[in-house]
Design a protein around this motif. Sequence first.
Motif, short mmCIF file in Angstrom:
data_model
loop_
_atom_site.label_atom_id
_atom_site.label_comp_id
_atom_site.label_asym_id
_atom_site.label_seq_id
_atom_site.Cartn_x
_atom_site.Cartn_y
_atom_site.Cartn_z
N THR A 69 0.85 -1.19 0.00
CA THR A 69 0.00 0.00 0.00
C THR A 69 0.88 1.24 0.00
OG1 THR A 69 -1.70 -1.17 1.27
CG2 THR A 69 -1.83 1.24 1.22
N ILE A 100 -2.46 -1.52 -3.53
CA ILE A 100 -3.33 -0.36 -3.36
C ILE A 100 -2.49 0.91 -3.47
CG2 ILE A 100 -4.91 0.86 -1.81
CD1 ILE A 100 -5.46 -1.85 -0.45
N TYR A 102 -3.14 5.00 -3.12
CA TYR A 102 -4.00 6.15 -2.84
C TYR A 102 -3.31 7.37 -3.43
CZ TYR A 102 -6.42 3.36 0.69
OH TYR A 102 -7.14 2.40 1.35
N TRP A 105 -5.09 14.70 -3.85
CA TRP A 105 -5.76 15.64 -4.75
C TRP A 105 -5.07 17.00 -4.74
CZ3 TRP A 105 -9.06 15.95 -8.57
CH2 TRP A 105 -9.70 17.14 -8.84
N VAL A 113 -5.42 9.59 -12.67
CA VAL A 113 -5.91 8.32 -12.17
C VAL A 113 -6.13 7.31 -13.29
CG1 VAL A 113 -7.81 7.21 -10.93
CG2 VAL A 113 -6.90 9.40 -10.13
N ARG A 117 -4.37 3.66 -13.77
CA ARG A 117 -5.13 2.41 -13.89
C ARG A 117 -4.67 1.61 -15.11
NH1 ARG A 117 -10.41 5.32 -11.74
NH2 ARG A 117 -10.16 4.73 -9.55
N LYS A 124 -5.27 -1.54 -7.13
CA LYS A 124 -6.49 -0.77 -6.85
C LYS A 124 -6.07 0.69 -6.64
CE LYS A 124 -10.60 -0.85 -4.02
NZ LYS A 124 -11.33 -1.59 -2.99
N ILE A 125 -6.53 1.57 -7.51
CA ILE A 125 -6.19 2.99 -7.45
C ILE A 125 -7.35 3.72 -6.81
CG2 ILE A 125 -5.48 5.03 -8.75
CD1 ILE A 125 -3.58 2.69 -9.20
N LYS A 126 -7.04 4.46 -5.72
CA LYS A 126 -8.06 5.24 -5.04
C LYS A 126 -7.62 6.70 -5.08
CE LYS A 126 -9.43 1.58 -1.89
NZ LYS A 126 -9.77 1.28 -0.50
N ALA A 127 -8.53 7.57 -5.45
CA ALA A 127 -8.21 9.00 -5.54
C ALA A 127 -9.04 9.79 -4.55
CB ALA A 127 -8.48 9.50 -6.95
N GLY A 128 -8.36 10.67 -3.82
CA GLY A 128 -9.06 11.55 -2.90
C GLY A 128 -9.43 12.85 -3.59
N ASP A 129 -10.42 13.52 -3.09
CA ASP A 129 -10.79 14.82 -3.65
C ASP A 129 -11.31 15.75 -2.60
OD1 ASP A 129 -12.64 12.52 -4.52
OD2 ASP A 129 -14.05 14.16 -4.31
#
Length: 129
Positions: A69, A100, A102, A105, A113, A117, A124-129
């Motif tokens: 991660t 993972i 993260y 933003w 993003v 990908r 697993k790509i997770k984007a904050g905003d």
Amino acid sequence: SPRRLSGDDLQKLRGLTNLKELDLGQSNFVGGLHFLSDLPHLRKLYLGSFEHLNDKSVAELQVLPHLETLILAPVYFTNPEKTVTDAGLESLQKIPKLKILYVGWHGKWTMPVEKLRELLPKVKIKAGD
């Protein structure tokens, strides 16, 4: 004022061989991430608001064979001295066990993003905003 962490200070973590998680958020040193290769159980690394995260520092992460991660909040733009560019994104492919990612933003300078990908289809790509 208190002394701030430098990249060379990461050498001092070598003895913490059971360390599984490390938060270097809010750091502003250049280089030294390669010293984390001496931490065989490191699975999670936080680099949020890491001021000198650029292509070179992202490439240093490939020496972390067990990293699963990764939390990144760099600026993505065209200056490789101060940002992560496409070359830096591609070096993420060399982290063998990454599961993972993260992504922080930063408005129009947020890491792309969709491109991540494509480059990292098993992550697993997770984007904050």
